[in-house]
Design a protein around this motif. Sequence first.
Motif, short mmCIF file in Angstrom:
data_model
loop_
_atom_site.label_atom_id
_atom_site.label_comp_id
_atom_site.label_asym_id
_atom_site.label_seq_id
_atom_site.Cartn_x
_atom_site.Cartn_y
_atom_site.Cartn_z
N TYR A 213 -5.03 15.93 -12.61
CA TYR A 213 -4.48 16.91 -11.68
C TYR A 213 -3.07 16.53 -11.28
CZ TYR A 213 -8.78 19.59 -10.95
OH TYR A 213 -9.87 20.42 -11.11
N ALA A 214 -2.84 15.26 -11.01
CA ALA A 214 -1.51 14.80 -10.62
C ALA A 214 -0.51 15.05 -11.75
CB ALA A 214 -1.55 13.32 -10.25
N GLU A 215 -0.92 14.79 -12.99
CA GLU A 215 -0.05 15.04 -14.13
C GLU A 215 0.30 16.52 -14.25
OE1 GLU A 215 -2.22 13.57 -17.44
OE2 GLU A 215 -1.92 11.45 -16.93
N LEU A 216 -0.70 17.38 -14.10
CA LEU A 216 -0.46 18.82 -14.20
C LEU A 216 0.47 19.31 -13.10
CD1 LEU A 216 -4.06 20.12 -15.07
CD2 LEU A 216 -2.07 20.01 -16.60
N ALA A 217 0.31 18.77 -11.89
CA ALA A 217 1.19 19.15 -10.79
C ALA A 217 2.65 18.83 -11.14
CB ALA A 217 0.77 18.45 -9.51
N GLY A 218 2.87 17.66 -11.72
CA GLY A 218 4.21 17.30 -12.14
C GLY A 218 4.73 18.19 -13.25
N GLU A 219 3.85 18.57 -14.16
CA GLU A 219 4.26 19.41 -15.30
C GLU A 219 4.72 20.79 -14.86
OE1 GLU A 219 1.09 19.48 -18.15
OE2 GLU A 219 1.11 17.30 -18.42
N VAL A 220 4.19 21.32 -13.76
CA VAL A 220 4.61 22.65 -13.30
C VAL A 220 5.80 22.58 -12.35
CG1 VAL A 220 2.28 23.56 -13.61
CG2 VAL A 220 3.01 22.81 -11.33
N GLY A 221 6.30 21.37 -12.09
CA GLY A 221 7.51 21.23 -11.29
C GLY A 221 7.33 20.75 -9.88
N LEU A 222 6.10 20.49 -9.45
CA LEU A 222 5.85 19.97 -8.12
C LEU A 222 6.25 18.49 -8.06
CD1 LEU A 222 2.41 21.70 -7.68
CD2 LEU A 222 4.38 22.11 -6.18
N THR A 223 6.72 18.06 -6.90
CA THR A 223 7.18 16.69 -6.73
C THR A 223 6.45 16.05 -5.54
OG1 THR A 223 9.01 17.41 -5.31
CG2 THR A 223 9.45 17.21 -7.68
N ASP A 224 6.78 14.78 -5.30
CA ASP A 224 6.17 14.03 -4.19
C ASP A 224 4.64 14.14 -4.26
OD1 ASP A 224 5.96 12.45 -1.90
OD2 ASP A 224 6.13 14.18 -0.54
N VAL A 225 4.10 13.95 -5.45
CA VAL A 225 2.66 14.11 -5.67
C VAL A 225 1.94 12.87 -5.16
CG1 VAL A 225 0.85 14.48 -7.37
CG2 VAL A 225 3.08 15.58 -7.66
N ARG A 226 0.97 13.07 -4.28
CA ARG A 226 0.14 11.98 -3.77
C ARG A 226 -1.32 12.36 -3.93
NH1 ARG A 226 -0.12 11.24 1.27
NH2 ARG A 226 1.10 12.97 2.12
N THR A 227 -2.14 11.40 -4.29
CA THR A 227 -3.57 11.64 -4.43
C THR A 227 -4.36 10.59 -3.67
OG1 THR A 227 -3.74 10.31 -6.45
CG2 THR A 227 -3.26 12.67 -6.72
N ALA A 228 -5.62 10.91 -3.40
CA ALA A 228 -6.55 9.96 -2.79
C ALA A 228 -7.96 10.31 -3.23
CB ALA A 228 -6.45 9.98 -1.26
N ASP A 229 -8.76 9.29 -3.44
CA ASP A 229 -10.17 9.48 -3.81
C ASP A 229 -11.01 9.35 -2.55
OD1 ASP A 229 -12.87 9.00 -4.62
OD2 ASP A 229 -12.16 8.46 -6.62
N TRP A 230 -11.66 10.45 -2.17
CA TRP A 230 -12.48 10.47 -0.96
C TRP A 230 -13.97 10.42 -1.28
CZ3 TRP A 230 -10.03 14.83 2.60
CH2 TRP A 230 -8.79 14.38 3.08
N SER A 231 -14.33 10.02 -2.47
CA SER A 231 -15.73 10.08 -2.89
C SER A 231 -16.66 9.36 -1.92
CB SER A 231 -15.89 9.49 -4.29
OG SER A 231 -15.07 10.14 -5.22
N GLU A 232 -16.27 8.15 -1.50
CA GLU A 232 -17.13 7.37 -0.61
C GLU A 232 -17.27 8.01 0.76
OE1 GLU A 232 -18.85 4.83 -1.79
OE2 GLU A 232 -17.90 5.28 -3.70
N ARG A 233 -16.30 8.81 1.14
CA ARG A 233 -16.31 9.46 2.45
C ARG A 233 -17.16 10.74 2.46
NH1 ARG A 233 -14.62 5.32 3.01
NH2 ARG A 233 -16.72 5.28 3.88
N VAL A 234 -17.36 11.35 1.28
CA VAL A 234 -17.99 12.68 1.26
C VAL A 234 -19.38 12.70 0.64
CG1 VAL A 234 -15.69 13.73 1.06
CG2 VAL A 234 -17.10 13.46 -1.00
#
Length: 298
Positions: A213-234
């Motif tokens: 998802y982060a790669e695709l966001a960059g490919e469409v021109g979005l910047t300052d991409v940040r991600t987090a894995d919330w699996s343990e929280r949800v």
Amino acid sequence: MTITTTSALEPRWTTPDLHAAIQDHYDGLIELYEDLWGEHIHHGYWADGEPDPGRHAAQVRLVEELVAFGPVEPMAKVLDAGCGIGASAIHLAGRLGCTVDGITISTEQIGRAQAKAVRAGVVDRTTFRLVDAMHTDYPDNSFDVVWALESCELMPDKKAFLAECMRVLKPGGTLLVATWCARDEDLDPDETRLLHRIYRDFVVSHVLPLARYAELAGEVGLTDVRTADWSERVWDTWKLSTDIVKPVVRDPSVIWKLVRAKGMDIFRFLNSVPLMKQAYERGVMRYGVLRATKPAGS
């Protein structure tokens, strides 16, 4: 329904077939979803080391955590892409004074969302429309925030969806995504079958690893991409949901009442909850959030 691939990380259905299945699924089962999950039909968020606030409070907490992850500023103009029955839109409008356009392809969800907005006193700040989130009719540069809470997994073309988000965001605007994710691309045949069963029963297109998802966001021109894995929280969501479904499954009179009202697909729906619990326990399913910015001047 046309199956297009056997990969767990690619669309299984053609887009028209998927849209028809989503509409049928949510229009037919909306009451059951509300009965079992409540106002917010999405995961909850349990903070590490804090007392259990209860399932419904945890669902509200997830919305608030996503707001903070953005952040979503008060009075922002927001597109809620895949708005469901309107809970997030109503929360953003009520708590932050945002003006929110919610879009979905389910007619029944639109009706429920509009009724809830009236009861919540935010009808002047919310609009709900029947629109495909991959192909909207909004002008370029329309929104401060695009909010996609557990809708990305429904999109058969993830890149097209992210490109549409990029288009309708104002320069400097924020995309916020919370979505089901695959652990990675190295899934064995048994793990692939598990995800395919979940796709079928929840009427989901497919999931991707969060990094993709982060790669695709960059490919469409979005910047300052940040991600987090919330699996343990949800993932407590599915422990609790299994307990909620058990009384229904154990009571034949309830099941056959549901079958008469909703058809045989109710069995798949009830089976989907333990499947999700299994997918989290095995680490096949993850839960990721993504934040990205439309560059100024775009």
